[in-house]
Write an enzyme that holds these catalytic residues in place. Structure first.
Site, mmCIF file in Angstrom:
data_model
loop_
_atom_site.group_PDB
_atom_site.id
_atom_site.type_symbol
_atom_site.label_atom_id
_atom_site.label_comp_id
_atom_site.label_asym_id
_atom_site.label_seq_id
_atom_site.Cartn_x
_atom_site.Cartn_y
_atom_site.Cartn_z
ATOM 1 N N LEU A 57 -37.379 16.524 -12.713
ATOM 2 C CA LEU A 57 -37.320 15.190 -13.297
ATOM 3 C C LEU A 57 -36.983 15.306 -14.779
ATOM 4 O O LEU A 57 -37.442 14.517 -15.586
ATOM 5 C CB LEU A 57 -38.643 14.445 -13.101
ATOM 6 C CG LEU A 57 -38.957 13.945 -11.680
ATOM 7 C CD1 LEU A 57 -40.278 13.178 -11.665
ATOM 8 C CD2 LEU A 57 -37.838 13.058 -11.131
ATOM 9 N N GLU A 83 -30.022 30.631 -10.277
ATOM 10 C CA GLU A 83 -29.527 31.506 -11.329
ATOM 11 C C GLU A 83 -30.585 31.552 -12.428
ATOM 12 O O GLU A 83 -31.252 30.558 -12.702
ATOM 13 C CB GLU A 83 -28.187 30.988 -11.870
ATOM 14 C CG GLU A 83 -27.082 31.188 -10.862
ATOM 15 C CD GLU A 83 -25.715 30.757 -11.352
ATOM 16 O OE1 GLU A 83 -25.504 30.669 -12.569
ATOM 17 O OE2 GLU A 83 -24.856 30.507 -10.486
ATOM 18 N N THR A 103 -17.776 29.612 -1.732
ATOM 19 C CA THR A 103 -17.173 28.483 -1.019
ATOM 20 C C THR A 103 -16.949 27.368 -2.051
ATOM 21 O O THR A 103 -17.651 26.363 -2.043
ATOM 22 C CB THR A 103 -18.083 27.975 0.115
ATOM 23 O OG1 THR A 103 -19.402 27.729 -0.416
ATOM 24 C CG2 THR A 103 -18.193 28.964 1.245
ATOM 25 N N GLU A 158 -29.315 30.880 1.445
ATOM 26 C CA GLU A 158 -29.922 31.464 0.250
ATOM 27 C C GLU A 158 -30.357 30.334 -0.679
ATOM 28 O O GLU A 158 -29.638 29.373 -0.864
ATOM 29 C CB GLU A 158 -28.846 32.324 -0.428
ATOM 30 C CG GLU A 158 -29.296 33.013 -1.675
ATOM 31 C CD GLU A 158 -30.513 33.859 -1.437
ATOM 32 O OE1 GLU A 158 -30.455 34.762 -0.586
ATOM 33 O OE2 GLU A 158 -31.540 33.609 -2.107
ATOM 34 N N ARG A 179 -19.470 27.244 -14.921
ATOM 35 C CA ARG A 179 -18.812 26.445 -13.886
ATOM 36 C C ARG A 179 -19.379 25.023 -13.917
ATOM 37 O O ARG A 179 -20.588 24.833 -13.869
ATOM 38 C CB ARG A 179 -19.033 27.064 -12.496
ATOM 39 C CG ARG A 179 -18.189 28.311 -12.264
ATOM 40 C CD ARG A 179 -18.495 28.946 -10.947
ATOM 41 N NE ARG A 179 -19.853 29.474 -10.896
ATOM 42 C CZ ARG A 179 -20.450 29.935 -9.793
ATOM 43 N NH1 ARG A 179 -19.812 29.904 -8.649
ATOM 44 N NH2 ARG A 179 -21.675 30.414 -9.844
ATOM 45 N N CYS A 216 -23.108 25.172 -7.829
ATOM 46 C CA CYS A 216 -23.706 24.783 -6.540
ATOM 47 C C CYS A 216 -23.895 23.284 -6.379
ATOM 48 O O CYS A 216 -23.230 22.661 -5.542
ATOM 49 C CB CYS A 216 -25.041 25.495 -6.362
ATOM 50 S SG CYS A 216 -24.869 27.285 -6.485
HETATM 51 C C1 UGA Z 1 -29.367 25.530 -7.324
HETATM 52 C C2 UGA Z 1 -30.657 25.362 -6.505
HETATM 53 O O1 UGA Z 1 -31.738 25.007 -7.373
HETATM 54 C C3 UGA Z 1 -30.987 26.652 -5.766
HETATM 55 O O2 UGA Z 1 -32.151 26.487 -4.962
HETATM 56 C C4 UGA Z 1 -29.794 27.020 -4.888
HETATM 57 O O3 UGA Z 1 -30.017 28.246 -4.201
HETATM 58 C C5 UGA Z 1 -28.574 27.174 -5.751
HETATM 59 O O4 UGA Z 1 -28.312 25.948 -6.450
HETATM 60 C C6 UGA Z 1 -27.404 27.520 -4.874
HETATM 61 O O5 UGA Z 1 -26.988 26.681 -4.078
HETATM 62 O O6 UGA Z 1 -26.960 28.675 -4.891
HETATM 63 P P1 UGA Z 1 -28.808 26.664 -9.683
HETATM 64 O O7 UGA Z 1 -27.405 26.148 -9.494
HETATM 65 O O8 UGA Z 1 -29.014 28.067 -10.139
HETATM 66 O O9 UGA Z 1 -29.625 26.514 -8.305
HETATM 67 O O10 UGA Z 1 -29.465 25.710 -10.772
HETATM 68 P P2 UGA Z 1 -30.676 24.672 -10.846
HETATM 69 O O11 UGA Z 1 -31.843 25.321 -11.458
HETATM 70 O O12 UGA Z 1 -30.859 23.956 -9.570
HETATM 71 O O13 UGA Z 1 -30.081 23.653 -11.916
HETATM 72 C C7 UGA Z 1 -28.897 22.908 -11.613
HETATM 73 C C8 UGA Z 1 -28.543 21.993 -12.737
HETATM 74 O O14 UGA Z 1 -29.469 20.913 -12.816
HETATM 75 C C9 UGA Z 1 -28.505 22.608 -14.125
HETATM 76 O O15 UGA Z 1 -27.355 22.161 -14.801
HETATM 77 C C10 UGA Z 1 -29.765 22.085 -14.779
HETATM 78 O O16 UGA Z 1 -29.658 21.997 -16.171
HETATM 79 C C11 UGA Z 1 -29.879 20.709 -14.149
HETATM 80 N N1 UGA Z 1 -31.245 20.149 -14.157
HETATM 81 C C12 UGA Z 1 -32.244 20.784 -13.498
HETATM 82 C C13 UGA Z 1 -31.495 18.949 -14.813
HETATM 83 O O17 UGA Z 1 -30.577 18.333 -15.402
HETATM 84 N N2 UGA Z 1 -32.765 18.441 -14.791
HETATM 85 C C14 UGA Z 1 -33.777 19.061 -14.153
HETATM 86 O O18 UGA Z 1 -34.901 18.522 -14.178
HETATM 87 C C15 UGA Z 1 -33.522 20.252 -13.494
#
Ligand code: UGA
Length: 436
Positions: free
Chosen positions: A253, A151, A85, A147, A333, A263
């Protein structure tokens, strides 16, 4: 149980493989013939740790098949919708065309008593609309089962989720849905995984609220980084200190170049668009600020690099470490890392970028950048090094070795992933985000 999974991207391919691993008979269906051909021989079309093993095992066991023909969904009792989506071009809303198309094509193949289970992230209200479509065209019913996989940890998150949410219809159809879903998730439920049974709207909102909260947490600490930058404070210590408060917690954090991926960015935008449609735009208007803070951090990395290079990056060789939106993924992405690389190149820098997994995807989108497989070749002769994805190999980079390769020992640590004191001791000029 016989299960179909419609849509075999990140979510669907992992879900289909994990369901087969749990002992179900699964058919994965997708309109992309090339993707299906690869999956059918046990090869994931993207990088995800642990997936090749589970996929290969499932295909070899005969419990997992793949097809491009939606008619092959017939005979399954439960049909998961796992299509994308994405953000609609020119708008903040989610593009539901793949969800709608998959439901429309599936309806003629549904038998009485079948359950369609939505896993895609959708604007609240979508499930109620789809339930009507399904009821009008078949004897099947609908549940919404968001879900939460991350990743990089997708297989583990699917097999052992930290919670299960079922959004179901009221009355007997809802009870039927719960029974089938309990059978599918029997392993997780036996391990005491928390289960929340809700109506459709709540289940849809749980998903977007969770991602909105995570995005807010990241932008909150990045806003503190902006304040730290004008006061000389250290945001990493600040995060440690507030993170010890159990009510706050240290996870998410991590201040730096901000969030990206398929996402968080599009989900907060789609949430604001949907809230506005519902006449409650002001309730989540703060998410626009969250988005802006996030995008400012990319600019901050570009500005820090420019400043470090004497106020122009023109003709400077900049080594960019990282392209994927986060480590352990080849997904680019809305990647902050790739965005920074492209911006620097646009300003006239000679960008040489590397990433353990994401070079092919980056090159397909931005062929104008120079890519190097080897870290050594990336660093050689660099006027500045910019770390934007905290892969372990970059986090643990030896500053003495790296210093012997570059032209100028200047590092911009866009993820606050390096030990500033160690790098400075090795003769580097170190710039972090929100830390002195
Ligand atoms: C995210 C959610 O964490 C999942 O629970 C959800 O299922 C998923 O989206 C989804 O909707 O399918 P994801 O996109 O795999 O998962 O990645 P995250 O681990 O959440 O990280 C997202 C972004 O935040 C990354 O670019 C990461 O580098 C950044 N990030 C994360 C930070 O800049 N600081 C942090 O402390 C943590």
């Amino acid at each position: 149980m016989r299960i179909s999974v419609i849509g075999c991207g990140y979510l669907g391919a992992v879900h289909a493989s994990a369901m087969a691993e749990l002992g179900h008979d699964v058919v994965g269906i997708d309109v992309d013939a090339a993707k299906i051909a690869q999956l059918a021989i046990g090869k994931p079309p993207f990088f995800e740790p642990g997936l090749p093993e589970v996929l290969r095992k499932a295909v070899n066991s005969g419990r997992l098949h793949f097809s491009t023909d939606i008619a092959d969904a017939a005979g399954s009792q439960v049909h998961f919708i796992a299509v994308g989506t994405p953000q609609k071009p020119g708008s903040y809303s989610a593009d539901l065309r793949y969800v709608d198309a998959s439901i429309e094509s599936l309806i003629p193949h549904l038998a009485d008593g079948d359950l369609v289970v939505g896993k895609s992230t959708v604007p609240v209200g979508t499930a109620a609309r789809l339930a009507e479509l399904i009821a009008a065209g078949s004897g099947a019913s609908l549940a919404w089962n968001p879900e939460f996989l991350r990743e990089g940890f997708a297989v583990q998150d699917t097999i052992s989720p930290d919670r299960l949410v079922y959004g179901v219809a009221p009355g007997a159809p809802g009870e039927h849905a719960v029974k089938l879903l309990n059978e599918i998730y029997a392993t997780a439920l036996a391990a005491d995984t928390p289960l929340v049974i809700t109506d459709y709207a709540t289940a849809e909102l749980v998903k977007v609220a969770a991602n909105a909260f995570l995005a807010t947490k990241i932008s909150f600490i990045n806003a503190m980084a902006e304040i730290a930058e004008v006061t000389g404070a250290d945001v990493t210590q600040l995060a440690d200190a507030i993170g010890y408060d159990g009510r706050i917690g240290r996870r998410f954090l991590g201040a730096g170049v901000g969030f990206g991926g398929g996402c968080l960015p599009k989900d907060i935008r789609a949430f604001t668009a949907r809230a506005e449609e519902l006449g409650r735009g002001e309730s989540v208007a703060f998410l626009k600020e969250i988005d802006k803070i996030n995008l400012r951090r990319r600019q901050r990395v570009v500005d820090l690099t420019t400043k470090a290079l004497g106020n122009t990056v023109y003709n400077a060789k900049v080594a960019v470490l990282g392209l994927s939106f986060k480590p352990h993924s080849d997904d680019v992405r809305d990647s902050p890392a790739l965005d920074v690389a492209v911006q620097l190149r646009g300003l006239g820098a000679e960008v040489v970028a590397t990433d353990p997994e994401a070079i092919a995807n980056s090159r397909a989108r931005h062929p104008q950048l120079q890519y190097e497989e080897s870290l050594e070749n990336t660093l050689r002769g660099a006027d500045a090094v910019v770390l934007v994805t905290e892969w372990p190999e970059f986090r643990h980079l030896d500053p003495v070795w790296a210093g012997s390769l570059v032209k100028t020992k200047t590092v911009i640590d866009g993820r606050n992933a390096l030990d500033a004191a160690v790098w400075r001791a090795a003769g580097w000029t170190y710039h972090g985000l929100g830390r002195p």
